[in-house]
Design an enzyme around this catalytic site. Structure first.
Site, PDB file in Angstrom:
ATOM      1  N   CYS A 123       0.847  -1.197   0.000  1.00 30.57           N
ATOM      2  CA  CYS A 123       0.000   0.000   0.000  1.00 30.57           C
ATOM      3  C   CYS A 123       0.879   1.241   0.000  1.00 30.57           C
ATOM      4  O   CYS A 123       1.610   1.499   0.970  1.00 30.57           O
ATOM      5  CB  CYS A 123      -0.917  -0.019   1.219  1.00 30.57           C
ATOM      6  SG  CYS A 123      -1.868   1.494   1.460  1.00 30.57           S
ATOM      7  N   CYS A 126       0.030   3.631   2.873  1.00 26.04           N
ATOM      8  CA  CYS A 126       0.545   3.145   4.156  1.00 26.04           C
ATOM      9  C   CYS A 126       2.028   3.460   4.295  1.00 26.04           C
ATOM     10  O   CYS A 126       2.493   3.890   5.362  1.00 26.04           O
ATOM     11  CB  CYS A 126       0.323   1.645   4.283  1.00 26.04           C
ATOM     12  SG  CYS A 126      -1.404   1.108   4.153  1.00 26.04           S
TER      13      CYS A 126
END
Length: 251
Positions: A123, A126
């Site tokens: 991600c 993230c």
């Protein structure tokens, strides 16, 4: 291509990749005339993940008009590179290993604020947000940060209804879950506001609640997880039992 000099069969698993060399057909490194190297080709697969290999040093020593070669071995250890979610971690940050670990960590938190951070190695949001989360953890040592790797615990995240990343849930004491939301660097103010709101001093009576009972039952019913949670029986108070007895007698 890597340039090393090592002695055959001295170590594993790289001995099959190395060859020995004599001083006359080797070359020295600038600034280190006694250190000899020979080129060795490696396969496309990298073997240097915390492994150890040995460099062999040759030194020319005069003896009766001839040069005699002696050597000394030098060992090098190449450490494993940290992945992005392992960098900058603070003492109050912990990676969750299982559903049981998550439940126990929340139940043992007392009145401390606990932030559960759901992330995925792939991600981008993230990864970009991780340094700021580490900074918040450093600035708030009394707050416990729990990291849940979505790729390692997909089934658990599914049972907890986590489908968007990065995702955060705040828990505290007997209040249990305080809030949950998803945010990125662009909406980091949402995280800051929640952190400022829930780090204020407060008193909560009773044990830490942790996950909701519906979530615990969902984890227990998940066949992919080794987690057991017996459903709590609702105990009625003596007053309720007495009222029920009076109603029955009246009838």
């Amino acid at each position: 291509m890597a340039e090393i000099l090592c002695k055959n069969n001295l170590f594993s698993p790289y001995s099959h990749l190395c060859t020995s060399v004599s001083p006359k057909n080797s070359s020295s490194v600038v600034g280190f005339p006694s250190l000899q190297f020979r080129s060795v080709k490696f396969s496309s697969q990298s073997f240097f993940h915390g492994g150890k290999f040995i460099l062999q040093e040759w030194k020319m020593i005069p003896k009766r008009g001839n040069l005699q070669a002696s050597h000394a071995q030098m060992s090098l250890c190449i450490g494993k590179a940290l992945r992005w979610w392992e960098k900058g971690l603070q003492p109050n940050m912990k990676e969750i290993q299982s559903a049981q670990d998550l439940v126990i960590s929340l139940s043992n938190s007392g009145n401390k604020l606990v932030i559960v951070d759901f992330f995925s190695p792939g991600c981008g949001g993230c990864k970009a947000l991780h340094p700021k989360i580490c900074q918040f953890a450093e600035q708030n040592p009394d707050v416990q940060f729990l990291q849940v790797n979505y790729e390692d615990h997909k089934s658990m995240c599914y049972s907890l209804n986590v489908h968007v990343l990065p995702f955060f849930r705040f828990y505290r004491g007997a209040h249990g879950r305080l809030c949950s939301f998803s945010c990125t660097n662009a909406t980091i103010k949402k995280f800051k506001d929640a952190l400022a709101k829930h780090t204020t001093d407060r008193c909560s009576l009773g044990h830490a609640k942790g996950l909701e009972e519906s979530e615990l039952l969902a984890l227990a019913s998940n066949k992919d997880l080794s987690f057991n949670y017996p459903k709590k029986s609702v105990q009625k108070s003596p007053l309720e039992s007495e009222e029920k007895t009076l109603v029955t007698a009246w009838r």
